[in-house]
Design an enzyme around this catalytic site. Sequence first.
Site, PDB file in Angstrom:
ATOM      1  N   ASP A  19       0.788  -1.236   0.000  1.00  0.00           N
ATOM      2  CA  ASP A  19       0.000   0.000   0.000  1.00  0.00           C
ATOM      3  C   ASP A  19       0.825   1.294   0.000  1.00  0.00           C
ATOM      4  OD1 ASP A  19      -1.890  -1.979   0.275  1.00  0.00           O
ATOM      5  OD2 ASP A  19      -2.549  -1.378   2.264  1.00  0.00           O
ATOM      6  N   LYS A  83      -7.339  -3.728  -3.005  1.00  0.00           N
ATOM      7  CA  LYS A  83      -8.051  -4.432  -1.936  1.00  0.00           C
ATOM      8  C   LYS A  83      -8.818  -3.456  -1.059  1.00  0.00           C
ATOM      9  CE  LYS A  83      -3.976  -4.377   1.113  1.00  0.00           C
ATOM     10  NZ  LYS A  83      -4.477  -3.459   2.128  1.00  0.00           N
ATOM     11  N   CYS A 113      -1.984  -2.390   8.129  1.00  0.00           N
ATOM     12  CA  CYS A 113      -1.897  -3.374   7.034  1.00  0.00           C
ATOM     13  C   CYS A 113      -0.676  -4.275   7.141  1.00  0.00           C
ATOM     14  CB  CYS A 113      -1.936  -2.653   5.686  1.00  0.00           C
ATOM     15  SG  CYS A 113      -3.511  -1.804   5.396  1.00  0.00           S
TER      16      CYS A 113
END
Length: 200
Positions: A19, A83, A113
Site C-alpha cells: 500500500d 483491496k 496493514c
Amino acid sequence: MAALSRASRIRNPALFICDIQEKFRGIYEFPKLISTTSKMLRAASNLQMPVYITTQNRAKLGNTVSELQPHLVGPHIRADIDKTLFSMITPEIEAKLPSDLDVIIVGIETHICVTQTTLDLLARGHRVYILADGVSSMNPEERGIALSRLRDAGAIVTSSESVLFEILRDANHEQFRAVSGLVKETKEDTKGALGAFSKI
C-alpha cells in the site's frame, strides 16, 4: 505445514509491497520508505525474486507511487492487487502464493496493514521478515509498538541490507556484483533510513 524456526536462514524469499500509495505521502519519513522499497525492488529484479503488490482502495487513495512504477514490471511481479481488506492476504493473493515462501515486507502502515498481513502469513506457516528501514506509519510511535508485537508473534525484524546479503549467502552468487553494487550505490539513503527508522 510444520512450524518454522525463527532462527532459520531465509530460503525461498518473496517481496511484499504493502500500500505505498499517492495519498499516503504524509506518512512519517515517506521519502526514506521509498528509497528502501526502490532498493528492494531493484534487487528483486536482479534476483528474480517474486514480488506481490497491493493498494488499498486505489480509486480513493491512488496508485502505487510514481517513484516505484518503473520497478513494477517483469515476470517476477506475481500480483498487483487492489483491496479493501487491511491484510494483503486477499483471496487473489492467496491463490498465487506458494506455501513455502519466506516473505519480506515493506510498506504502510506498520500497525495496520503490515501487522494484519504479517499475522495472516504467520498463521499460514510462512516465515516473515519485516524490514525496519522499510515500514512506516502516520504516527511514528505506532511503528515501535507494532514491531514489538510482531516480533513477539514470530516475525523477524531486520534490515534491507542484512536480508539482501542473507539471500546472496556467498560472494560467488551470480548476482553478487549487481546486488552489492546496488547496496554501495544506495548506502547514504540506507544510512538515512536506518537513522530514522531503527529506533523501534
